[in-house]
Design an enzyme around this catalytic site. Structure first.
Site, short mmCIF file in Angstrom:
data_model
loop_
_atom_site.label_atom_id
_atom_site.label_comp_id
_atom_site.label_asym_id
_atom_site.label_seq_id
_atom_site.Cartn_x
_atom_site.Cartn_y
_atom_site.Cartn_z
N SER A 89 1.04 -0.97 -0.25
CA SER A 89 0.34 0.47 0.16
C SER A 89 0.91 0.97 -0.50
O SER A 89 2.22 1.46 0.98
CB SER A 89 -1.00 0.18 1.03
OG SER A 89 -1.90 1.44 1.99
N TYR A 113 -1.79 -0.66 10.47
CA TYR A 113 -1.66 -1.50 9.16
C TYR A 113 -0.79 -1.02 8.46
O TYR A 113 -0.31 -1.80 7.53
CB TYR A 113 -3.38 -0.66 8.53
CG TYR A 113 -3.16 -0.42 7.48
CD1 TYR A 113 -4.68 -1.85 6.77
CD2 TYR A 113 -2.89 -0.44 6.54
CE1 TYR A 113 -5.17 -1.86 5.78
CE2 TYR A 113 -3.41 -0.64 4.56
CZ TYR A 113 -4.33 -1.83 4.88
OH TYR A 113 -5.18 -2.11 2.80
#
Length: 225
Positions: free
Chosen positions: A123, A136
Site C-alpha cells: 500500500s 496497518y
C-alpha cells in the site's frame, strides 16, 4: 494452463484480480473466508493461521503453481488511537497482512514449477500515513521489506514483487473532488490493480520491486491554500 492462488479473493481488489486472471486463461484458486468470484475454485482459508493455510493447500491438492497473489488483509486502516489499540487487535492486523503473506509464500515454494511468481499487495500507506493507522502501516511497510528479502532468497526460480495501490474504489459514492485530486483525474479501479498483476506475472526481468499504482498521489505536493 497456468495456475494461480489469490488470497483475499472476495475483496474488491481480489475479485478484480481473479476475474482478470480467469479472462486471461488462468486456473484460479480463491483463498478467503468468503466465497470467491465465479469461475474460480473457492478454498476457505484464514491466511494468518498456520493450520488453516496448511489445510487449504492440502484441500486444493495442486502439484504445480505458477503465481501466488498475497492480497488478503484486514481492510480498515484506522484502528483508533494507539493508546487504545490492544495487543490482540495489533496482532490481528499484522497477522492478516504480514504473517499471512509469509505463511502462504512458505507453503507455495514447494509447489512452484520451474518458475514461480509471488506478488504481495502492499500500500502507499507503507510510506505515508493518516492518523490512527499504526498497525496497518507497519504491516505494509514490513511487507515491502519481506518482498525484497524473498526476492533475493528465492531467486532465480521465484520472482517476488509488490504492488502498492492508492485509493481503489468500485466508483460508488465518489465526489468530483475525490477524482480531481488525483493527477490522472480519477480514483483507481480494481482493474487497474489486476492489470498490474498480469504485467508482473509475465515480467521476467523484474524482481524485488514495488510497483505503485496511485494515480500520481504520492508524487503530488499538497499545501493548504
Amino acid at each position: 494452463m497456468k495456475k494461480a492462488i489469490v488470497t483475499g479473493a472476495a475483496s474488491l481488489i481480489g475479485q478484480g484480480i481473479c476475474r482478470a486472471l480467469v479472462d486471461d486463461g488462468w486456473t484460479v484458486a480463491a483463498f478467503d473466508l468468503k466465497p470467491g468470484p465465479g469461475h474460480t475454485r473457492s478454498v476457505t482459508c484464514d491466511v494468518g493461521d498456520e493450520a488453516s493455510v496448511n489445510a487449504a493447500f492440502a484441500e486444493l491438492g495442486w502439484d504445480r503453481l505458477d503465481l501466488l497473489v498475497n492480497n488478503a488483509g484486514v481492510a480498515e486502516p484506522d484502528r483508533g488511537p494507539m493508546t487504545e489499540l490492544s495487543l490482540a487487535e495489533w496482532r490481528k492486523v499484522v497477522d492478516s497482512h504480514l504473517t499471512g503473506a509469509f505463511l502462504m509464500s512458505r507453503a507455495a515454494i514447494s509447489v512452484f514449477g520451474d518458475e514461480g511468481v509471488i506478488i504481495n499487495m502492499v500500500s502507499t500507506r507503507a510510506c505515508m500515513s493518516e492518523p490512527n493507522t499504526e498497525a496497518y502501516a507497519a504491516s505494509k511497510g514490513a511487507l515491502v521489506a519481506l518482498t525484497h528479502a524473498m526476492a533475493i532468497s528465492l531467486g532465480p526460480k521465484v520472482r517476488v514483487n509488490a504492488i502498492a495501490p492508492g485509493w481503489i474504489s468500485d466508483g460508488q459514492d465518489l465526489r468530483p473532488i475525490d477524482h480531481a485530486q488525483h493527477p490522472v483525474g480519477r480514483v483507481g479501479r480494481p482493474e487497474d490493480i489486476a492489470g498490474a498483476v498480469l504485467y508482473l506475472a509475465g515480467a521476467g526481468f523484474i524482481t524485488g520491486q514495488v510497483l505503485t499504482l496511485d494515480g500520481g498521489m504520492t508524487r503530488k505536493m499538497i499545501y493548504a491554500e
